[in-house]
Design a protein around this motif. Sequence first.
Motif, PDB file in Angstrom:
ATOM      1  N   GLY A 269       0.969  -1.196  -0.091  1.00 15.08           N
ATOM      2  CA  GLY A 269       0.093   0.017   0.084  1.00 15.08           C
ATOM      3  C   GLY A 269       1.053   1.388   0.021  1.00 15.08           C
ATOM      4  O   GLY A 269       0.382   2.402  -0.510  1.00 15.08           O
ATOM      5  N   VAL A 270       2.034   1.144   0.541  1.00 14.89           N
ATOM      6  CA  VAL A 270       2.920   2.532   0.573  1.00 14.89           C
ATOM      7  C   VAL A 270       3.470   2.634  -0.810  1.00 14.89           C
ATOM      8  O   VAL A 270       3.397   4.053  -1.284  1.00 14.89           O
ATOM      9  N   GLY A 271       3.609   1.692  -1.552  1.00  9.00           N
ATOM     10  CA  GLY A 271       4.126   1.955  -3.167  1.00  9.00           C
ATOM     11  C   GLY A 271       5.366   2.513  -3.103  1.00  9.00           C
ATOM     12  O   GLY A 271       6.410   2.389  -2.387  1.00  9.00           O
ATOM     13  N   ASP A 272       5.532   3.552  -4.227  1.00  6.93           N
ATOM     14  CA  ASP A 272       6.754   4.145  -4.675  1.00  6.93           C
ATOM     15  C   ASP A 272       7.164   5.162  -4.064  1.00  6.93           C
ATOM     16  O   ASP A 272       8.023   6.125  -4.465  1.00  6.93           O
ATOM     17  N   VAL A 273       6.513   5.752  -2.890  1.00  4.59           N
ATOM     18  CA  VAL A 273       6.995   6.854  -2.108  1.00  4.59           C
ATOM     19  C   VAL A 273       8.167   6.391  -1.175  1.00  4.59           C
ATOM     20  O   VAL A 273       8.603   7.157  -0.272  1.00  4.59           O
ATOM     21  N   THR A 274       8.492   5.128  -1.320  1.00  3.11           N
ATOM     22  CA  THR A 274       9.896   4.821  -0.483  1.00  3.11           C
ATOM     23  C   THR A 274      10.905   4.257  -1.630  1.00  3.11           C
ATOM     24  O   THR A 274      10.430   3.839  -2.773  1.00  3.11           O
ATOM     25  N   ASN A 275      12.194   4.416  -1.337  1.00  3.60           N
ATOM     26  CA  ASN A 275      13.394   3.906  -2.075  1.00  3.60           C
ATOM     27  C   ASN A 275      13.593   2.380  -1.943  1.00  3.60           C
ATOM     28  O   ASN A 275      14.326   1.975  -2.992  1.00  3.60           O
ATOM     29  N   ALA A 276      12.974   1.780  -1.135  1.00  2.00           N
ATOM     30  CA  ALA A 276      13.105   0.298  -0.751  1.00  2.00           C
ATOM     31  C   ALA A 276      12.829  -0.593  -2.070  1.00  2.00           C
ATOM     32  O   ALA A 276      11.534  -0.052  -2.769  1.00  2.00           O
ATOM     33  N   PRO A 277      13.533  -1.369  -2.636  1.00  3.10           N
ATOM     34  CA  PRO A 277      13.171  -2.148  -3.647  1.00  3.10           C
ATOM     35  C   PRO A 277      11.867  -2.890  -3.425  1.00  3.10           C
ATOM     36  O   PRO A 277      11.806  -3.448  -2.476  1.00  3.10           O
ATOM     37  N   ARG A 278      11.185  -3.272  -4.725  1.00  2.11           N
ATOM     38  CA  ARG A 278      10.102  -4.068  -4.677  1.00  2.11           C
ATOM     39  C   ARG A 278      10.511  -5.623  -4.387  1.00  2.11           C
ATOM     40  O   ARG A 278      11.548  -6.126  -5.133  1.00  2.11           O
ATOM     41  N   ILE A 279       9.785  -6.273  -3.475  1.00  2.00           N
ATOM     42  CA  ILE A 279       9.902  -7.616  -3.296  1.00  2.00           C
ATOM     43  C   ILE A 279       8.761  -8.501  -3.333  1.00  2.00           C
ATOM     44  O   ILE A 279       7.612  -7.891  -3.151  1.00  2.00           O
ATOM     45  N   SER A 280       8.826  -9.819  -3.430  1.00  2.00           N
ATOM     46  CA  SER A 280       7.698 -10.590  -3.507  1.00  2.00           C
ATOM     47  C   SER A 280       8.049 -11.999  -3.566  1.00  2.00           C
ATOM     48  O   SER A 280       9.189 -12.482  -3.847  1.00  2.00           O
ATOM     49  N   LEU A 281       7.109 -12.943  -3.169  1.00  2.00           N
ATOM     50  CA  LEU A 281       7.273 -14.268  -3.094  1.00  2.00           C
ATOM     51  C   LEU A 281       6.629 -14.731  -4.382  1.00  2.00           C
ATOM     52  O   LEU A 281       6.567 -16.027  -4.494  1.00  2.00           O
ATOM     53  N   GLY A 282       6.270 -13.914  -5.185  1.00  2.00           N
ATOM     54  CA  GLY A 282       5.631 -14.569  -6.380  1.00  2.00           C
ATOM     55  C   GLY A 282       6.340 -15.286  -7.348  1.00  2.00           C
ATOM     56  O   GLY A 282       5.624 -16.529  -8.061  1.00  2.00           O
ATOM     57  N   GLY A 283       7.593 -15.177  -7.534  1.00  2.00           N
ATOM     58  CA  GLY A 283       8.244 -16.203  -8.372  1.00  2.00           C
ATOM     59  C   GLY A 283       8.551 -17.448  -7.571  1.00  2.00           C
ATOM     60  O   GLY A 283       8.995 -18.513  -8.366  1.00  2.00           O
ATOM     61  N   ARG A 284       8.288 -17.551  -6.410  1.00  2.00           N
ATOM     62  CA  ARG A 284       8.582 -18.884  -5.464  1.00  2.00           C
ATOM     63  C   ARG A 284       7.346 -19.641  -5.497  1.00  2.00           C
ATOM     64  O   ARG A 284       7.139 -20.759  -5.606  1.00  2.00           O
ATOM     65  N   MET A 285       5.914 -19.233  -5.432  1.00  2.00           N
ATOM     66  CA  MET A 285       4.949 -19.599  -5.536  1.00  2.00           C
ATOM     67  C   MET A 285       3.849 -18.921  -6.311  1.00  2.00           C
ATOM     68  O   MET A 285       2.836 -18.245  -5.809  1.00  2.00           O
ATOM     69  N   PRO A 286       4.232 -18.944  -7.558  1.00  2.00           N
ATOM     70  CA  PRO A 286       3.154 -18.219  -8.541  1.00  2.00           C
ATOM     71  C   PRO A 286       1.677 -18.581  -8.531  1.00  2.00           C
ATOM     72  O   PRO A 286       0.984 -17.850  -8.840  1.00  2.00           O
ATOM     73  N   ASP A 287       1.319 -19.899  -8.115  1.00  2.00           N
ATOM     74  CA  ASP A 287       0.251 -20.467  -7.910  1.00  2.00           C
ATOM     75  C   ASP A 287      -0.746 -19.840  -6.901  1.00  2.00           C
ATOM     76  O   ASP A 287      -1.859 -20.052  -6.901  1.00  2.00           O
TER      77      ASP A 287
END
Length: 461
Positions: A269-287
């Motif tokens: 929800g914070v989105g791109d008002v932070t410099n933190a890189p985007r991260i996700s578990l989507g590549g690990r558990m795409p289903d």
Amino acid sequence: MEKTFDARWFVSRLGNPTRRGIAQETAALVRTGALPVGAKLPTVRDLAYELRVSPATVSQAWADLRRHKIISGRGRNGSWVISDSFTPRPERLMSGGLTPRPGLVDLARAVPDPALLPDLAEALAFGAQAEGLNSYARVRILPVLERAVRASWPYDAAAFLATDGGYSTIYTLLHALVPPGAPVAVEDPTGLRILDILEDMNVPIVPVACDGLGPRSDALAEALARRPAMFIFQPRVHAVTGNLLSARRLDELGRLLQRSDTLVVENDGVGDVTNAPRISLGGRMPDRVIHVLSYSKALGPDLRLAVMSSSAVIAEQIQTFRGFSAGWTSRILQAATAWLLDDPATAVRVAHARSVYQARRERLAAEFRSLGVDVEPGHGLSFLVPVAQGHDAASLLSSEGIAVAPGRNFSLAPLDFVRVAASCVPESQAAHTARIIARALTPGDLASSPLVTAPELGPPE
């Protein structure tokens, strides 16, 4: 003086002795005035006996009415009718000084500074020429928007869906994918609107305790033992605490979640008002991973737009469920968002906003520390300020015309902090703002040192 309506009175008026029937017909009696506000209801056991149903059936019906704030009370003291209003209310959102009122200085809502948002004129002009404009075809996402978001998405997702904002997406996911009665795990603390949604749906909530690095692995393991249908957490920046989710912690959470069947919702929800890189578990558990990114904080809340990614199967389930409502997100707003994401000048403006928000957080936090208040600036648009145990600083400040968000709004347990939005406090007003709030943090301070009133806090420069 209250009037008691005994079980026999109900028997002649309730024709459907099921949980839903008892709840609906009792609500109708309240709506018509036959059961006035203040009326005392029969005990669960007495009504169950007269209706020849199990006490559990009546208890569940009463729980439904209690959840909608129509009745209150429980146990030996019985229950009473407390309201004839049947509109569900987001209680946490509406409490604790968060309701806007004239003269209120709002430091409770972690919102972007309007002066730092990009201008929408050219974007909306582009949006007015969107592909398929004014068609009733229910498209998941415009190709122009999908191309724009894929460029920086944290994993190679199978399917994308444009939605009407982050919390609207969470609301839809919970209604579409969580079976009735199934528990849902959420990081603790979490967004107050998530708790409002879950409580309104009467969903069993399984809290997952957090530390400075994100949801704790041991807490998630304990929660997964209850086989929740879904786990909701915030990647990158936690909007309540301002903490960053570390890559190592995300890896630990991923290893636990891979051994479960739980759906994983990453709510950025914070989105791109932070410099933190985007991260996700989507590549690990795409289903099983659903990644939600809101553009409200960076590009503007009136775009009302977020994008979610998931497997093709889940995306189709959500799109089908949306047939109950609008069915698709405005093509104008989708195309306008795509234009902003591709526009170099907008990228520069968003980068500038990030640096301003960071400077404001750091300056305000430094002012608190100079007053002896232990505060870390964190990331995003706000940070936490500790308060004395059991001391309701939020209510006190609200009475003085300053809104901050009490910790209790973000958790099922009482939390001894308030959340202060730094996003709209310019550096020139940081010292003054910190002094006002700090004086309210310790019981007894006001007796000897009254608060400076809120009108001295000006708008952002």
